[in-house]
Design a protein around this motif. Structure first.
Motif, mmCIF file in Angstrom:
data_model
loop_
_atom_site.group_PDB
_atom_site.id
_atom_site.type_symbol
_atom_site.label_atom_id
_atom_site.label_comp_id
_atom_site.label_asym_id
_atom_site.label_seq_id
_atom_site.Cartn_x
_atom_site.Cartn_y
_atom_site.Cartn_z
ATOM 1 N N ALA A 128 -31.622 6.855 -19.423
ATOM 2 C CA ALA A 128 -32.877 7.596 -19.333
ATOM 3 C C ALA A 128 -32.965 8.324 -17.993
ATOM 4 N N PHE A 129 -32.170 7.890 -17.030
ATOM 5 C CA PHE A 129 -32.291 8.418 -15.680
ATOM 6 C C PHE A 129 -31.025 9.155 -15.277
ATOM 7 N N ILE A 130 -31.055 10.449 -15.388
ATOM 8 C CA ILE A 130 -29.947 11.285 -14.950
ATOM 9 C C ILE A 130 -30.357 11.885 -13.607
ATOM 10 N N PRO A 131 -29.653 11.559 -12.534
ATOM 11 C CA PRO A 131 -30.079 11.996 -11.200
ATOM 12 C C PRO A 131 -30.347 13.493 -11.096
ATOM 13 N N GLU A 132 -29.476 14.318 -11.723
ATOM 14 C CA GLU A 132 -29.679 15.776 -11.651
ATOM 15 C C GLU A 132 -30.979 16.192 -12.327
ATOM 16 N N ALA A 133 -31.286 15.529 -13.429
ATOM 17 C CA ALA A 133 -32.514 15.848 -14.151
ATOM 18 C C ALA A 133 -33.742 15.485 -13.323
ATOM 19 N N LEU A 134 -33.702 14.299 -12.741
ATOM 20 C CA LEU A 134 -34.823 13.862 -11.905
ATOM 21 C C LEU A 134 -34.992 14.785 -10.707
ATOM 22 N N ASN A 135 -33.864 15.261 -10.160
ATOM 23 C CA ASN A 135 -33.934 16.187 -9.029
ATOM 24 C C ASN A 135 -34.647 17.483 -9.427
ATOM 25 N N PHE A 136 -34.298 18.014 -10.614
ATOM 26 C CA PHE A 136 -34.990 19.215 -11.092
ATOM 27 C C PHE A 136 -36.470 18.937 -11.324
ATOM 28 N N GLY A 137 -36.774 17.734 -11.806
ATOM 29 C CA GLY A 137 -38.175 17.377 -12.003
ATOM 30 C C GLY A 137 -38.947 17.386 -10.697
ATOM 31 N N LYS A 138 -38.336 16.901 -9.629
ATOM 32 C CA LYS A 138 -38.992 16.885 -8.323
ATOM 33 C C LYS A 138 -39.143 18.299 -7.762
ATOM 34 N N ILE A 139 -38.096 19.126 -7.952
ATOM 35 C CA ILE A 139 -38.159 20.513 -7.473
ATOM 36 C C ILE A 139 -39.273 21.270 -8.191
ATOM 37 N N PHE A 140 -39.318 21.115 -9.505
ATOM 38 C CA PHE A 140 -40.372 21.770 -10.292
ATOM 39 C C PHE A 140 -41.739 21.232 -9.872
ATOM 40 N N GLY A 141 -41.803 19.902 -9.652
ATOM 41 C CA GLY A 141 -43.052 19.268 -9.251
ATOM 42 C C GLY A 141 -43.597 19.829 -7.943
ATOM 43 N N LYS A 142 -42.716 20.112 -6.987
ATOM 44 C CA LYS A 142 -43.167 20.681 -5.713
ATOM 45 C C LYS A 142 -43.798 22.049 -5.895
ATOM 46 N N LYS A 143 -43.268 22.805 -6.835
ATOM 47 C CA LYS A 143 -43.792 24.159 -7.049
ATOM 48 C C LYS A 143 -45.157 24.155 -7.727
ATOM 49 N N VAL A 144 -45.440 23.100 -8.495
ATOM 50 C CA VAL A 144 -46.710 23.080 -9.234
ATOM 51 C C VAL A 144 -47.609 21.912 -8.796
ATOM 52 N N LYS A 145 -47.212 21.217 -7.738
ATOM 53 C CA LYS A 145 -47.943 20.053 -7.243
ATOM 54 C C LYS A 145 -48.097 19.008 -8.346
ATOM 55 N N GLY A 146 -46.961 18.628 -8.902
ATOM 56 C CA GLY A 146 -46.958 17.642 -9.976
ATOM 57 C C GLY A 146 -45.928 16.557 -9.739
ATOM 58 N N ILE A 147 -45.988 15.522 -10.557
ATOM 59 C CA ILE A 147 -45.085 14.376 -10.464
ATOM 60 C C ILE A 147 -44.319 14.259 -11.779
ATOM 61 N N PRO A 148 -43.006 14.019 -11.723
ATOM 62 C CA PRO A 148 -42.238 13.856 -12.968
ATOM 63 C C PRO A 148 -42.694 12.633 -13.767
ATOM 64 N N TYR A 149 -42.905 12.844 -15.050
ATOM 65 C CA TYR A 149 -43.232 11.774 -15.988
ATOM 66 C C TYR A 149 -42.141 11.720 -17.052
ATOM 67 N N ALA A 150 -42.058 10.579 -17.751
ATOM 68 C CA ALA A 150 -41.111 10.437 -18.861
ATOM 69 C C ALA A 150 -41.732 9.566 -19.940
#
Length: 528
Positions: free
Chosen positions: A428-450
């Motif tokens: 469930a945890f692919i480091p590259e995917a989580l990294n993109f989630g954090k990058i996207f989160g910074k742009k929209v002030k959000g937190i990755p959920y799953a």
């Protein structure tokens, strides 16, 4: 009199399932002069039947025992949660329209690798699939796509970002026209409104679902479609190899379980992995013992990760506008990132998600979530209680071609269970995917959920489960041959995601369509 030669069957072919493989089979066999019956356990849907949002559970989810009779199904297995489609048109009713051709690695790996020069052999069939599905390049990028495009630029991958090729009629938004694809033989169509609701069923008649192309044309040639019926048994009539034909038994999938049956010269399994594989496993134990011991093996999940990010800025952009998937970023030679959206109001999935924290052990993941509560309480609360959730939220679909496989077996308590086979188990945890989630989160002030199961159990969610009846040289390494014909039985094929014999690493619908076109091309015309 030779009884074997005199036996009559009701149909030439019965096709079990009406998804991409089944729909292709229905049309091409009808064109060749065969009498065809398609049996589909889901319902017929017209544009007006689809839900306005995924909160209309009775119209959206498929779980008939709870009176949920929609077209979207969730199957919870011990290694993976599977998302799939049910209904006349199969997965096309709920998929995101996206039609990418896999990279070279798909054609040269897996159990089918040595059977053909697949990349070259399938080229014309991919083009046929494009034409039949009305593939067109997304003409307009929207807020989510533009955010991913900016991320691509930030990481030096702008040249690897592109608009998707999709099965959508664009035309003029909201304007009805006569069939634009099949010289007037198809149904009228209406231009896409870019509402983002592709996956909850297109209510505007713009999505090129299979009931508007392959199945529509097959019916004109005499193919019959029987909806709301579930096949539970297939048995040979006389000869053990099925050369004299088969009896196909089915029952109502909704309401009273009245038993019915038909006979046919041939059978095509096209119910998708969660339909075809458990059925084949059951048949192997009972009526079709010659099926390969390889049934259920080489199950793949496309090695994907689904991450939800919700914007908490005061006046956010509308991330629900556009296509379900309007763009793709090829982040490296093995990985792909697609921004996914639901239409306005479709916020049901917020109930099934929780903050994504990466750790091997679930206890530490839960502690990590508690840490987020302490570190970012305001953003968490804004996410949980956000108004216009769908307009604020983006699902990041990350896929890889890196290979690993599971095995499906029949369960004693549940219908199916999975076992780890080759390579690492799906994560469930692919480091590259989580990294993109954090990058996207910074742009929209959000937190990755799953998905909750991803976080609590460490099991991934996939909309692209594949394999279980893969191609091979013989029964020692496959269930079907290179023409999708089942080893051990005559006039029996598998044409759905179960036949996919390597990891495409991208949305597989186009590949299923192309391979089914190839398989049907090998079947001769019916003799008069």
């Amino acid at each position: 009199m030779n009884y074997k030669k005199s036996i009559m069957t009701q149909y030439d072919y019965v096709i079990i399932g009406s998804g991409f493989g089944g729909s292709v089979s229905a049309l091409r066999l009808s064109e060749k002069g065969y009498k065809v019956l398609v049996i589909e356990k889901g319902k017929w849907f017209k544009s007006e039947d689809f839900p306005k949002t995924n909160w209309e559970l009775k119209k959206w989810l498929w779980e008939p025992k709870f009176r949920l009779r929609g077209f979207f199904k969730m199957t919870f297995l011990n290694h993976v949660t599977v998302l799939s489609g049910v209904g006349v048109g199969g997965g096309s009713l709920t998929y995101a329209n996206t039609l990418p051709i896999p990279k070279q690695n798909f054609f040269t790996t897996g159990s089918w690798a040595t059977l053909n020069n697949w990349e070259e052999k399938l080229k014309p069939y991919y083009q046929t699939a494009y034409k039949m599905l009305g593939a067109a390049k997304n003409p307009k990028l929207h807020a989510t796509d533009l955010t991913i495009q900016q991320i691509a630029k930030d990481i030096g991958k702008e040249g690897h970002f592109e608009a998707t090729k999709v099965a959508v009629y664009f035309g003029e938004a909201g304007r009805k026209v006569e069939d634009p694809y099949f010289n007037g033989k198809g149904p009228n169509r209406t231009g896409c409104t870019h509402c983002g609701a592709c996956m909850t069923g297109c209510r505007y008649n713009a999505k090129n679902t299979l009931d508007k192309n392959y199945l529509f044309l097959a019916q004109q040639l005499g193919a019959e479609i029987l909806a709301e019926k579930e096949v539970f048994n297939v048995s040979f009539l006389i000869s053990e190899d099925g050369s004299d034909g088969y009896k196909i038994e089915f029952k109502s999938s909704i309401g009273k379980k009245q038993l019915e049956s038909v006979t046919a010269k041939g059978v095509i399994f096209s119910g998708g992995v969660v339909g075809t594989v458990p059925l084949l496993l059951k048949l192997k134990e009972n009526s079709l013992p010659n099926l390969s011991d390889y049934v259920g093996k080489n199950i793949r999940t496309n090695n994907e990760s689904l991450i939800v990010v919700t914007s908490t800025v005061k006046n956010p952009k509308d991330y629900s506008k556009g296509l379900a998937i309007g763009s793709i970023l090829h982040s490296d030679e093995n990985s792909h990132l697609e921004p996914v959206r639901y239409g306005e109001g479709s916020s049901f999935f917020r109930l099934l998600t929780m903050p994504l924290v990466y750790h091997k052990y679930s206890l530490f993941r839960l502690l990590g979530i508690f840490g987020l509560v302490l570190k970012k309480p305001v953003i968490l609360l804004k996410t949980i209680f956000a108004n216009n959730y769908a307009k604020r939220s983006t699902v990041l679909l990350f896929m890889q071609t890196l290979d690993s496989t599971l095995r499906i077996k029949l369960g004693k308590i549940t219908k199916m269970k999975t076992e780890q086979e080759d390579g690492p188990k799906p994560k469930a945890f692919i480091p590259e995917a989580l990294n993109f989630g954090k990058i996207f989160g910074k742009k929209v002030k959000g937190i990755p959920y799953a998905n909750i199961t991803d976080v609590l159990l460490g099991t991934p969610t996939t909309a692209h489960i594949l394999g279980g009846a893969v191609m091979g040289e013989n029964t020692s390494n496959g269930v079907i041959d290179k023409h999708c014909k089942v080893f051990g039985y005559k006039n029996m094929l598998v044409c759905d995601g179960s036949m996919i014999s390597a990891n495409p690493g991208v949305n597989p619908s186009l590949s299923i369509t192309a391979i089914a076109e190839y398989a049907m091309d090998k079947i001769p015309n019916k003799e008069s």
